[in-house]
Each structure stands twice: as structure tokens, then as C-alpha cells.
Design a protein around this motif. Structure first.
Motif, PDB file in Angstrom:
ATOM      1  N   GLU A 204       0.819  -1.209   0.000  1.00 41.07           N
ATOM      2  CA  GLU A 204       0.000   0.000   0.000  1.00 41.07           C
ATOM      3  C   GLU A 204       0.856   1.263   0.000  1.00 41.07           C
ATOM      4  O   GLU A 204       0.420   2.306  -0.493  1.00 41.07           O
ATOM      5  CB  GLU A 204      -0.936   0.014   1.211  1.00 41.07           C
ATOM      6  CG  GLU A 204      -2.100  -0.921   1.082  1.00 41.07           C
ATOM      7  CD  GLU A 204      -2.977  -0.947   2.320  1.00 41.07           C
ATOM      8  OE1 GLU A 204      -2.864  -0.040   3.168  1.00 41.07           O
ATOM      9  OE2 GLU A 204      -3.786  -1.883   2.432  1.00 41.07           O
ATOM     10  N   LEU A 205       2.044   1.185   0.569  1.00 50.17           N
ATOM     11  CA  LEU A 205       2.952   2.330   0.571  1.00 50.17           C
ATOM     12  C   LEU A 205       3.582   2.570  -0.805  1.00 50.17           C
ATOM     13  O   LEU A 205       4.279   3.555  -0.994  1.00 50.17           O
ATOM     14  CB  LEU A 205       4.056   2.138   1.618  1.00 50.17           C
ATOM     15  CG  LEU A 205       3.615   2.261   3.068  1.00 50.17           C
ATOM     16  CD1 LEU A 205       4.743   1.861   4.005  1.00 50.17           C
ATOM     17  CD2 LEU A 205       3.157   3.681   3.364  1.00 50.17           C
ATOM     18  N   GLY A 206       3.334   1.640  -1.724  1.00 52.50           N
ATOM     19  CA  GLY A 206       3.830   1.815  -3.082  1.00 52.50           C
ATOM     20  C   GLY A 206       5.148   1.152  -3.380  1.00 52.50           C
ATOM     21  O   GLY A 206       5.764   1.429  -4.405  1.00 52.50           O
ATOM     22  N   VAL A 207       5.593   0.288  -2.503  1.00 56.37           N
ATOM     23  CA  VAL A 207       6.831  -0.444  -2.764  1.00 56.37           C
ATOM     24  C   VAL A 207       6.578  -1.412  -3.909  1.00 56.37           C
ATOM     25  O   VAL A 207       5.562  -2.111  -3.936  1.00 56.37           O
ATOM     26  CB  VAL A 207       7.303  -1.195  -1.497  1.00 56.37           C
ATOM     27  CG1 VAL A 207       8.491  -2.082  -1.792  1.00 56.37           C
ATOM     28  CG2 VAL A 207       7.621  -0.202  -0.393  1.00 56.37           C
ATOM     29  N   GLY A 208       7.485  -1.461  -4.860  1.00 50.45           N
ATOM     30  CA  GLY A 208       7.322  -2.322  -6.024  1.00 50.45           C
ATOM     31  C   GLY A 208       7.348  -3.791  -5.666  1.00 50.45           C
ATOM     32  O   GLY A 208       7.965  -4.204  -4.690  1.00 50.45           O
ATOM     33  N   ASP A 209       6.661  -4.577  -6.488  1.00 53.54           N
ATOM     34  CA  ASP A 209       6.562  -6.021  -6.247  1.00 53.54           C
ATOM     35  C   ASP A 209       7.923  -6.695  -6.132  1.00 53.54           C
ATOM     36  O   ASP A 209       8.075  -7.661  -5.396  1.00 53.54           O
ATOM     37  CB  ASP A 209       5.756  -6.695  -7.360  1.00 53.54           C
ATOM     38  CG  ASP A 209       4.278  -6.406  -7.256  1.00 53.54           C
ATOM     39  OD1 ASP A 209       3.833  -6.027  -6.158  1.00 53.54           O
ATOM     40  OD2 ASP A 209       3.568  -6.565  -8.263  1.00 53.54           O
ATOM     41  N   GLN A 210       8.905  -6.190  -6.853  1.00 50.76           N
ATOM     42  CA  GLN A 210      10.237  -6.798  -6.821  1.00 50.76           C
ATOM     43  C   GLN A 210      10.918  -6.600  -5.468  1.00 50.76           C
ATOM     44  O   GLN A 210      11.710  -7.421  -5.033  1.00 50.76           O
ATOM     45  CB  GLN A 210      11.129  -6.186  -7.918  1.00 50.76           C
ATOM     46  CG  GLN A 210      10.612  -6.400  -9.314  1.00 50.76           C
ATOM     47  CD  GLN A 210      10.749  -7.840  -9.757  1.00 50.76           C
ATOM     48  OE1 GLN A 210      11.503  -8.613  -9.179  1.00 50.76           O
ATOM     49  NE2 GLN A 210      10.004  -8.216 -10.785  1.00 50.76           N
ATOM     50  N   SER A 211      10.615  -5.495  -4.802  1.00 50.84           N
ATOM     51  CA  SER A 211      11.280  -5.157  -3.533  1.00 50.84           C
ATOM     52  C   SER A 211      10.588  -5.717  -2.301  1.00 50.84           C
ATOM     53  O   SER A 211      11.182  -5.757  -1.224  1.00 50.84           O
ATOM     54  CB  SER A 211      11.361  -3.634  -3.378  1.00 50.84           C
ATOM     55  OG  SER A 211      12.067  -3.068  -4.442  1.00 50.84           O
ATOM     56  N   VAL A 212       9.335  -6.120  -2.428  1.00 49.69           N
ATOM     57  CA  VAL A 212       8.561  -6.553  -1.259  1.00 49.69           C
ATOM     58  C   VAL A 212       9.207  -7.735  -0.536  1.00 49.69           C
ATOM     59  O   VAL A 212       9.366  -7.691   0.689  1.00 49.69           O
ATOM     60  CB  VAL A 212       7.090  -6.838  -1.635  1.00 49.69           C
ATOM     61  CG1 VAL A 212       6.345  -7.499  -0.484  1.00 49.69           C
ATOM     62  CG2 VAL A 212       6.393  -5.548  -2.041  1.00 49.69           C
ATOM     63  N   PRO A 213       9.593  -8.810  -1.238  1.00 48.00           N
ATOM     64  CA  PRO A 213      10.187  -9.942  -0.494  1.00 48.00           C
ATOM     65  C   PRO A 213      11.442  -9.558   0.299  1.00 48.00           C
ATOM     66  O   PRO A 213      11.620 -10.004   1.433  1.00 48.00           O
ATOM     67  CB  PRO A 213      10.520 -10.962  -1.583  1.00 48.00           C
ATOM     68  CG  PRO A 213       9.593 -10.631  -2.705  1.00 48.00           C
ATOM     69  CD  PRO A 213       9.425  -9.138  -2.653  1.00 48.00           C
ATOM     70  N   LYS A 214      12.267  -8.706  -0.278  1.00 44.43           N
ATOM     71  CA  LYS A 214      13.486  -8.275   0.413  1.00 44.43           C
ATOM     72  C   LYS A 214      13.125  -7.484   1.674  1.00 44.43           C
ATOM     73  O   LYS A 214      13.694  -7.703   2.746  1.00 44.43           O
ATOM     74  CB  LYS A 214      14.330  -7.415  -0.525  1.00 44.43           C
ATOM     75  CG  LYS A 214      15.621  -6.932   0.071  1.00 44.43           C
ATOM     76  CD  LYS A 214      16.404  -6.119  -0.943  1.00 44.43           C
ATOM     77  CE  LYS A 214      17.680  -5.590  -0.342  1.00 44.43           C
ATOM     78  NZ  LYS A 214      18.439  -4.785  -1.290  1.00 44.43           N
TER      79      LYS A 214
END
Length: 176
Positions: free
Chosen positions: A86-96
Motif C-alpha cells: 500500500e505504501l507503493g513499494v514495487g513487487d520486486q522489492s517486497v520480499p526483500k
């Protein structure tokens, strides 16, 4: 098969009720006004993490409660994932970021647990563990002691709740 589905649905409802009680407790203004927790994403993470930790500690060693505690932690992690997105973090960065936040949470669990075990009833060891973690290093010393006292009182209230009430999703923590 239908019965198993009903049981799984009821279990999810119980976990959700417990989790929402923890979220409500983590939103108490006193935590941010008197106990030195910053009113930001990271501060709210810390406040909720403290309550999840206290719930884990409450369930430790209690027959039948450890699976519920794990489900609550899983719900906490799913909520973090959703919040990050919801904060707008990209899908690629979420797992990290999730690995980092999970690591922070479990480091806190270990530190707070050790402080509570070593400190007895005195807030000193826990207050020291809170500084630089849930509370900024520059926060007044009484903020860490206030949060340590709050954690002890909340932990006591959780331990006073009967196991059968926890298994029914009833986690009444009052409004302190």
C-alpha cells in the motif's frame, strides 16, 4: 470435507479477532505520547510487534495455544506485506523488505524475551533493550521505563486471560 472447511473458517475468524485486538492495543495514543514510540510506519511496526511478542510469550508452553500464536504471527506478516504494498513499494522489492522486517521482529523477540527473563520485575533490563529498538536512543529515559512498565502490565493482563478464552478469540486487554 465441509466440516473441515467450517473449522478452518472458524480458526481464521479466531485468529483475526485476536489480531485485531492486538492492533487496537498497538494504536493506543499513550504508546506514542508517553512511551516514546514514534508515530510513523516504523513506530507502528514496533508497537504492533511488541503486542505480537507479548501474545507469543503468553501462548508459550500453553497446551493448544502455540499453533494459534503461529497463526497470529503469520497474520502479522501478511499485514506487513499488505502495508508495504500500500505504501507503493514495487513487487520486486517486497520480499526483500519482508525478510528484513521479519528479521527485525525476531531480533526484537529475542532481545525482549532475554530482557524479561533476566530482569525479573524491574523495568531496567527491558528498558535498556527497548532503547535503540522500539524507542529512539535520544528519547528520554523515562519513556523507555514507561514502555517497559506498559509491556509488563499488558503481559500480566494477557496471562490473566483463560486459555479457553484465547482459543475462542477473546483477548480483552482493556484501554490502558
Amino acid at each position: 470435507m465441509l466440516n473441515r472447511w467450517r473449522i478452518a473458517r472458524r480458526n481464521r475468524a479466531i485468529v483475526e479477532d485476536i489480531y485485531q485486538a492486538l492492533v487496537a492495543a498497538a494504536r493506543r495514543p499513550a504508546l506514542y505520547e508517553r512511551c516514546g514510540i514514534e508515530d510513523s510506519f516504523s513506530g507502528r511496526f514496533e508497537a504492533l510487534g511488541i503486542h505480537v511478542f507479548l501474545f507469543l510469550r503468553r501462548c508459550r508452553g500453553a497446551a493448544g495455544l502455540e499453533p494459534v500464536a503461529q497463526d497470529v504471527v503469520d497474520r502479522f506478516m501478511a499485514d506487513l506485506d499488505s502495508s508495504i504494498r500500500e505504501l507503493g513499494v514495487g513487487d520486486q522489492s517486497v520480499p526483500k523488505r519482508m525478510r528484513r522486517l521479519a528479521g527485525i521482529f525476531y531480533e526484537r523477540v529475542e532481545a525482549y524475551d532475554a530482557a524479561l527473563a533476566a530482569g525479573g520485575d524491574a523495568p531496567g533490563a527491558l528498558a535498556t533493550a527497548l532503547k535503540g529498538r522500539a524507542i529512539d536512543e535520544v528519547a528520554p529515559g523515562d519513556a523507555a521505563e514507561a514502555l517497559a512498565t506498559y509491556m509488563r502490565q499488558t503481559g500480566d493482563r494477557m496471562r490473566a486471560i483463560d486459555d479457553s478464552d484465547v482459543l475462542a478469540g477473546k483477548l480483552e486487554l482493556g484501554d490502558r
